[in-house]
Design a protein around this motif. Structure first.
Motif, PDB file in Angstrom:
ATOM      1  N   GLU A   1       0.839  -1.191   0.000  1.00 27.35           N
ATOM      2  CA  GLU A   1       0.000   0.000   0.000  1.00 27.35           C
ATOM      3  C   GLU A   1       0.882   1.252   0.000  1.00 27.35           C
ATOM      4  OE1 GLU A   1      -2.486  -0.509   3.453  1.00 27.35           O
ATOM      5  OE2 GLU A   1      -0.976   0.323   4.780  1.00 27.35           O
ATOM      6  N   GLY A   2       0.255   2.372  -0.343  1.00 24.46           N
ATOM      7  CA  GLY A   2       1.020   3.618  -0.409  1.00 24.46           C
ATOM      8  C   GLY A   2       1.742   3.771  -1.738  1.00 24.46           C
ATOM      9  N   ASN A   3       1.284   3.028  -2.783  1.00 24.53           N
ATOM     10  CA  ASN A   3       1.888   3.108  -4.110  1.00 24.53           C
ATOM     11  C   ASN A   3       3.353   2.697  -4.135  1.00 24.53           C
ATOM     12  OD1 ASN A   3      -0.479   3.917  -5.496  1.00 24.53           O
ATOM     13  ND2 ASN A   3      -0.243   5.958  -4.597  1.00 24.53           N
ATOM     14  N   PHE A   4       3.647   1.600  -3.406  1.00 23.90           N
ATOM     15  CA  PHE A   4       4.981   1.006  -3.459  1.00 23.90           C
ATOM     16  C   PHE A   4       4.878  -0.424  -3.956  1.00 23.90           C
ATOM     17  CE2 PHE A   4       5.680   4.303  -0.192  1.00 23.90           C
ATOM     18  CZ  PHE A   4       6.735   4.956  -0.815  1.00 23.90           C
ATOM     19  N   VAL A   5       5.967  -0.877  -4.551  1.00 23.73           N
ATOM     20  CA  VAL A   5       6.067  -2.277  -4.963  1.00 23.73           C
ATOM     21  C   VAL A   5       7.470  -2.746  -4.584  1.00 23.73           C
ATOM     22  CG1 VAL A   5       5.957  -3.909  -6.885  1.00 23.73           C
ATOM     23  CG2 VAL A   5       4.558  -1.830  -6.954  1.00 23.73           C
ATOM     24  N   ALA A   6       7.552  -3.832  -3.824  1.00 27.11           N
ATOM     25  CA  ALA A   6       8.869  -4.377  -3.468  1.00 27.11           C
ATOM     26  C   ALA A   6       9.259  -5.432  -4.486  1.00 27.11           C
ATOM     27  CB  ALA A   6       8.819  -4.983  -2.073  1.00 27.11           C
ATOM     28  N   VAL A   7      10.527  -5.454  -4.831  1.00 32.20           N
ATOM     29  CA  VAL A   7      11.038  -6.444  -5.770  1.00 32.20           C
ATOM     30  C   VAL A   7      12.274  -7.100  -5.141  1.00 32.20           C
ATOM     31  CG1 VAL A   7      12.110  -6.778  -8.031  1.00 32.20           C
ATOM     32  CG2 VAL A   7      10.160  -5.237  -7.813  1.00 32.20           C
ATOM     33  N   GLY A   8      12.274  -8.414  -5.041  1.00 33.36           N
ATOM     34  CA  GLY A   8      13.407  -9.131  -4.449  1.00 33.36           C
ATOM     35  C   GLY A   8      13.694 -10.365  -5.271  1.00 33.36           C
ATOM     36  N   SER A   9      14.610 -11.076  -4.889  1.00 34.09           N
ATOM     37  CA  SER A   9      15.672 -10.980  -3.912  1.00 34.09           C
ATOM     38  C   SER A   9      16.851 -11.809  -4.415  1.00 34.09           C
ATOM     39  CB  SER A   9      15.316 -11.591  -2.567  1.00 34.09           C
ATOM     40  OG  SER A   9      14.131 -11.148  -2.013  1.00 34.09           O
ATOM     41  N   THR A  10      18.047 -11.477  -3.961  1.00 34.60           N
ATOM     42  CA  THR A  10      19.216 -12.306  -4.275  1.00 34.60           C
ATOM     43  C   THR A  10      19.474 -13.270  -3.123  1.00 34.60           C
ATOM     44  OG1 THR A  10      20.628 -10.649  -3.262  1.00 34.60           O
ATOM     45  CG2 THR A  10      20.333 -10.491  -5.648  1.00 34.60           C
ATOM     46  N   SER A  11      20.305 -14.258  -3.341  1.00 30.98           N
ATOM     47  CA  SER A  11      20.705 -15.219  -2.290  1.00 30.98           C
ATOM     48  C   SER A  11      22.164 -15.605  -2.506  1.00 30.98           C
ATOM     49  CB  SER A  11      19.876 -16.497  -2.377  1.00 30.98           C
ATOM     50  OG  SER A  11      18.581 -16.301  -1.918  1.00 30.98           O
ATOM     51  N   HIS A  12      23.023 -15.130  -1.617  1.00 34.20           N
ATOM     52  CA  HIS A  12      24.449 -15.502  -1.697  1.00 34.20           C
ATOM     53  C   HIS A  12      24.954 -15.798  -0.305  1.00 34.20           C
ATOM     54  CE1 HIS A  12      24.570 -14.066  -5.791  1.00 34.20           C
ATOM     55  NE2 HIS A  12      24.145 -12.875  -5.419  1.00 34.20           N
ATOM     56  N   ASP A  13      25.843 -16.773  -0.182  1.00 30.35           N
ATOM     57  CA  ASP A  13      26.422 -17.043   1.141  1.00 30.35           C
ATOM     58  C   ASP A  13      27.071 -15.779   1.675  1.00 30.35           C
ATOM     59  OD1 ASP A  13      25.540 -19.565   1.237  1.00 30.35           O
ATOM     60  OD2 ASP A  13      27.477 -20.521   0.844  1.00 30.35           O
ATOM     61  N   HIS A  14      26.798 -15.481   2.936  1.00 29.96           N
ATOM     62  CA  HIS A  14      27.341 -14.266   3.555  1.00 29.96           C
ATOM     63  C   HIS A  14      28.858 -14.404   3.679  1.00 29.96           C
ATOM     64  CE1 HIS A  14      27.787 -10.853   6.039  1.00 29.96           C
ATOM     65  NE2 HIS A  14      27.889 -11.491   7.187  1.00 29.96           N
ATOM     66  N   ASP A  15      29.573 -13.388   3.161  1.00 34.16           N
ATOM     67  CA  ASP A  15      31.039 -13.475   3.155  1.00 34.16           C
ATOM     68  C   ASP A  15      31.669 -12.775   4.357  1.00 34.16           C
ATOM     69  OD1 ASP A  15      30.633 -10.823   2.655  1.00 34.16           O
ATOM     70  OD2 ASP A  15      31.484 -10.821   0.634  1.00 34.16           O
ATOM     71  N   GLY A  16      30.851 -12.369   5.324  1.00 35.25           N
ATOM     72  CA  GLY A  16      31.401 -11.717   6.511  1.00 35.25           C
ATOM     73  C   GLY A  16      31.492 -10.203   6.367  1.00 35.25           C
ATOM     74  N   GLY A  17      31.153  -9.666   5.198  1.00 30.76           N
ATOM     75  CA  GLY A  17      31.166  -8.208   5.009  1.00 30.76           C
ATOM     76  C   GLY A  17      29.969  -7.557   5.692  1.00 30.76           C
ATOM     77  N   ALA A  18      29.802  -6.261   5.471  1.00 26.97           N
ATOM     78  CA  ALA A  18      28.694  -5.540   6.113  1.00 26.97           C
ATOM     79  C   ALA A  18      27.365  -6.147   5.655  1.00 26.97           C
ATOM     80  CB  ALA A  18      28.748  -4.072   5.746  1.00 26.97           C
ATOM     81  N   PRO A  19      26.515  -6.603   6.576  1.00 27.83           N
ATOM     82  CA  PRO A  19      25.253  -7.245   6.181  1.00 27.83           C
ATOM     83  C   PRO A  19      24.383  -6.340   5.316  1.00 27.83           C
ATOM     84  CG  PRO A  19      25.648  -7.578   8.524  1.00 27.83           C
ATOM     85  CD  PRO A  19      26.702  -6.620   8.034  1.00 27.83           C
ATOM     86  N   ASP A  20      24.440  -5.018   5.553  1.00 29.82           N
ATOM     87  CA  ASP A  20      23.521  -4.127   4.841  1.00 29.82           C
ATOM     88  C   ASP A  20      24.159  -3.446   3.621  1.00 29.82           C
ATOM     89  OD1 ASP A  20      25.226  -2.593   6.291  1.00 29.82           O
ATOM     90  OD2 ASP A  20      23.696  -1.361   7.266  1.00 29.82           O
ATOM     91  N   ALA A  21      25.329  -3.944   3.184  1.00 31.12           N
ATOM     92  CA  ALA A  21      25.960  -3.346   1.995  1.00 31.12           C
ATOM     93  C   ALA A  21      25.215  -3.806   0.744  1.00 31.12           C
ATOM     94  CB  ALA A  21      27.424  -3.745   1.926  1.00 31.12           C
ATOM     95  N   PHE A  22      24.709  -2.873  -0.045  1.00 31.14           N
ATOM     96  CA  PHE A  22      23.926  -3.192  -1.244  1.00 31.14           C
ATOM     97  C   PHE A  22      24.865  -3.199  -2.452  1.00 31.14           C
ATOM     98  CE2 PHE A  22      21.287  -2.390  -4.897  1.00 31.14           C
ATOM     99  CZ  PHE A  22      20.120  -3.078  -4.629  1.00 31.14           C
ATOM    100  N   ASP A  23      24.795  -4.256  -3.261  1.00 31.75           N
ATOM    101  CA  ASP A  23      25.653  -4.357  -4.448  1.00 31.75           C
ATOM    102  C   ASP A  23      24.849  -3.964  -5.685  1.00 31.75           C
ATOM    103  OD1 ASP A  23      27.206  -5.019  -6.579  1.00 31.75           O
ATOM    104  OD2 ASP A  23      27.396  -7.162  -6.078  1.00 31.75           O
ATOM    105  N   PRO A  24      25.076  -2.752  -6.240  1.00 37.43           N
ATOM    106  CA  PRO A  24      24.282  -2.305  -7.389  1.00 37.43           C
ATOM    107  C   PRO A  24      24.542  -3.132  -8.649  1.00 37.43           C
ATOM    108  CG  PRO A  24      25.952  -0.655  -6.793  1.00 37.43           C
ATOM    109  CD  PRO A  24      26.071  -1.767  -5.802  1.00 37.43           C
ATOM    110  N   GLY A  25      25.622  -3.935  -8.642  1.00 36.97           N
ATOM    111  CA  GLY A  25      25.927  -4.766  -9.810  1.00 36.97           C
ATOM    112  C   GLY A  25      25.168  -6.090  -9.789  1.00 36.97           C
ATOM    113  N   ASP A  26      24.412  -6.337  -8.731  1.00 36.89           N
ATOM    114  CA  ASP A  26      23.721  -7.620  -8.596  1.00 36.89           C
ATOM    115  C   ASP A  26      22.207  -7.392  -8.655  1.00 36.89           C
ATOM    116  OD1 ASP A  26      23.198 -10.249  -8.142  1.00 36.89           O
ATOM    117  OD2 ASP A  26      23.800 -10.259  -6.033  1.00 36.89           O
ATOM    118  N   MET A  27      21.742  -7.017  -9.852  1.00 32.99           N
ATOM    119  CA  MET A  27      20.337  -6.618  -9.998  1.00 32.99           C
ATOM    120  C   MET A  27      19.566  -7.569 -10.914  1.00 32.99           C
ATOM    121  SD  MET A  27      19.539  -3.767  -8.327  1.00 32.99           S
ATOM    122  CE  MET A  27      18.482  -2.625  -9.231  1.00 32.99           C
TER     123      MET A  27
END
Ligand code: FAD
Length: 328
Positions: free
Chosen positions: A232-258
């Motif tokens: 609601e509120g005129n939003f649409v969520a689009v997901g998701s990737t799945s990669h083993d966590h490499d220990g980096g920042a959990p919330d780092a977004f990779d713009p190359g992985d779209m």
């Protein structure tokens, strides 16, 4: 409740919020538990909203899964029989023919569903951030949340935990609900169940939020790991990737992985002009428990009185976790 960062800082604080049942083949205890959680969630959220005066953006919107191959139609027929048998007559699944898709969705491109689509009316969506805020409000009304407080060691034998600043806090019961970070905390106590192996791993995922004018009547579209979830509120969520966590920042977004976003646009090309207004990444817990695999872990830690854990199921944690958390 002790929270290392702030409430919603983990995997539950995103914006995808798809609440989708498992397939009905090979029905088992995990699928039954998830079904019960999803079936009761509308009531649970209604109670939570009444209790807190907040809204969670919940809607039983249904889900449409496009069929790319003729053979999948037979599989869907079996799933429909399973839904009749296991969904208690409350919810339905059907096979929507290619010429009939517009009846269920105006967004799904018929070219993306050459053999029709699987439709169910059990799936729902919730706004995870608002849901978590409402749960936090409920907890604060009945107890206390201390944010910025990290637990570094559990001492169930003394009924206490050790905090990062060295302090010790005693508790009648210790319940660990720390997402993927629960594994190192629990490791010393889980050997009996897992022959000393780690009990899970973190799986990084990312999603985007689109701003798109809509009347909030569309279902979730889901295909090969790509989700389109109307909010609601005129939003649409689009997901998701799945990669083993490499220990980096959990919330780092990779713009190359779209890739997930481009895949979603093939399902719903009408979203291509929509502006991306949010980008989010985090790490989900993926349980790897002996005998129970990746299913959610809600229960006592065997052999250690006063110690239990609540760790979300891989990709389904919001639905089952919220229900169990509020009820317990
Ligand atoms: C991109 C993405 C999309 C997803 N989409 C969906 C979806 O559509 N539907 C769905 O059902 N699920 C989805 N999931 C999965 C779902 O988010 C998770 O299964 C669920 O949120 C896990 O909940 P949790 O409470 O176990 O962990 P979390 O939500 O990660 O909560 C753990 C909390 O514990 C805190 N913590 C950690 N260590 C400590 C410590 N030592 N001391 C104190 N506090 C600590 C953390 O800061 C965090 O706030 C998605 C996940 C991702 C990443």
């Amino acid at each position: 409740m002790l929270e290392k960062r702030s409430v919603g800082a983990g995997a539950s604080g995103g914006f995808v919020g798809a609440l989708m049942p498992h397939h009905t083949e090979r029905w088992n205890a995990k699928k039954q538990m998830q079904f019960e959680a999803l079936a009761e969630l509308s009531d649970v959220i209604g109670e939570l909203e009444a209790d807190t005066g907040m809204t969670c953006g919940y809607r039983r919107c249904g889900r449409l899964v496009p069929l790319l191959h003729e053979q999948t139609r037979e599989i869907v027929s079996r799933r429909i029989e399973g839904a009749r048998e296991f969904w208690g007559g409350q919810f339905t699944m059907e096979l929507v023919e290619p010429g009939d898709l517009a009846r269920v969705s105006r967004w799904l491109d018929p070219a993306a569903a050459p053999h029709g689509a699987q439709w169910d009316d059990l799936s729902a969506r919730v706004n995870p951030r608002r849901y978590v805020e409402a749960l936090a409000c409920h907890v604060r009304a009945h107890g206390e949340i201390r944010e910025g407080v990290e637990v570094v060691r559990l001492e169930p034998e003394n009924r206490s935990v050790v905090l990062a600043d060295g302090r010790r806090l005693s508790a009648g019961e210790i319940c660990v609900a720390a997402g993927f970070e629960a594994y190192p905390l629990l490791q010393p106590f889980m050997d009996a169940m897992n022959d000393g192996k780690v009990i899970g791993r973190g799986v990084k995922g990312q999603a985007v939020l689109l701003s798109h004018q809509h009347d909030d009547s569309e279902p979730i579209l889901y295909e090969s790991g790509a989700y389109v979830v109307p909010h609601e509120g005129n939003f649409v969520a689009v997901g998701s990737t799945s990669h083993d966590h490499d220990g980096g920042a959990p919330d780092a977004f990779d713009p190359g992985d779209m890739g997930f976003y481009h895949k979603a646009l093939t399902l719903a090309p009408c979203l291509a002009p929509a502006q991306i207004t949010g980008r989010w990444a985090n790490v989900r817990p993926r349980n790897m428990l002996k005998g129970t695999g990746s299913e959610p872990y809600f229960g006592a830690v065997p052999g250690h009185d006063g110690l239990s854990a609540r760790i979300g199921g891989f990709k389904i944690g919001v639905g089952v976790g919220g229900s169990v958390k509020f009820c317990s």
